[in-house]
Motif scaffolding. Structure first.
Motif: not given
Length: 302
Positions: A262-265, A267-269
């Motif tokens: 579960l990466t920041w990209p 979550v942001v996307s």
């Protein structure tokens, strides 16, 4: 929405949010893409065709063979291959998020074919935000050597964008259940030869068989039945709102059950695609009246 509507909505959010997880388990377990899609479509057809035969619902359906073939190709035959093949490389959560861009692509396709639907500033902003979300999500894969897998998912989303247009123009007078049953049967026939040629030499393990059974019985056969019930309960437009929840289910299932990152990209996307889809589809025509015969056969996007 009443209590029954909320229950059906919750079921749909899960039933059509977990196929990406199950597809990943099956393809990673050594089952070929043709066998996977054949199992889904054949079992779905076996369950739904008897229900569609009741009351002569299939009578006269042959007159619609051209839109039926087109809808089956773009709703099931092509996208289910593309999604399954893409998950040989991509995680299930990423696939579920990329396909969540379907509402945005649907609006672009409608604009390109001149549907006459006006796009205001808010919806253009939604398109821009949603496309930015796709870019954030896809960029690492494009740099990391998986551009074709990303392209496959986006092509599947294009198929899901065009299929409802075919349904609206050529199948609007046909109830959804017989259309779905026949399309699943057609897809099963198409996949029979390649499935026979790529049938596994050894029996897959129990986890893979359970995932394959879940795809066929829960996500396909039961999923369509619950979907039709949801449409009858709340109408087509409200029923399709669950597609905004599916990506969250797909990501949660992949992270919790398969240990996917579960990466920041991601979550942001997810936030960008969700906000973009809501803005881009805001202001569309209102709900069709709840009935067993919606004005068009909606896209499943699974």
């Amino acid at each position: 929405m009443n209590k029954r509507g909320w229950v059906l909505f919750a079921l749909m959010s899960v039933i059509w949010g977990i196929p990406y997880l199950m597809i990943k388990v099956v393809v990673d377990g050594g089952v070929s893409v043709p066998v996977l899609v054949f199992a889904r479509t054949a079992v779905g057809a076996v369950v739904l065709l008897p229900l569609a035969l009741r009351g002569g619902r299939l009578r006269g359906l042959h007159r619609y063979w051209k839109p039926l073939v087109g809808f089956a190709a773009l709703e099931i035959v092509v996208p289910w291959w593309l999604l399954s093949d893409a998950e040989l490389v991509l995680t299930s959560s990423m696939t579920g998020l990329l396909i969540a861009a379907s509402p945005i692509i649907s609006l672009l396709v409608a604009r390109l074919i001149g549907s006459g639907e006006r796009i205001g500033a808010g919806r253009w902003a939604g398109l821009a935000v949603g496309i930015a979300g796709v870019a954030v999500l896809a960029a690492p894969e494009l740099r990391g050597g998986s551009p074709w897998a990303v392209a496959e998912v986006l092509l599947a989303a294009v198929c899901y964008a065009i299929a409802p247009i075919i349904a609206a123009r050529g199948l609007a007078d046909v109830p959804a259940l017989p259309v779905t049953a026949v399309c699943l049967g057609l897809a099963a026939l198409v996949y029979t030869p390649p499935a026979v040629l790529t049938w596994p030499d050894a029996m897959p393990d129990g986890q893979v068989l359970a995932a394959l059974a879940g795809l066929a019985l829960v996500c396909t056969a039961l999923g369509f039945l619950v979907f039709f019930a949801l449409i009858r309960e709340v109408g087509t437009s409200r029923a399709l709102v669950f597609t905004y929840v599916n990506p969250a289910v797909a990501v949660a299932a992949g992270v919790a059950l398969l240990g996917e990152p579960l990466t920041w990209p991601i979550v942001v996307s997810f936030g960008l695609i969700l906000v973009g889809s809501v803005l881009a589809t805001a202001g569309r025509s209102g709900d069709a009246p709840p009935s067993g015969k919606p004005a068009a056969v909606p896209s499943a996007q699974v």
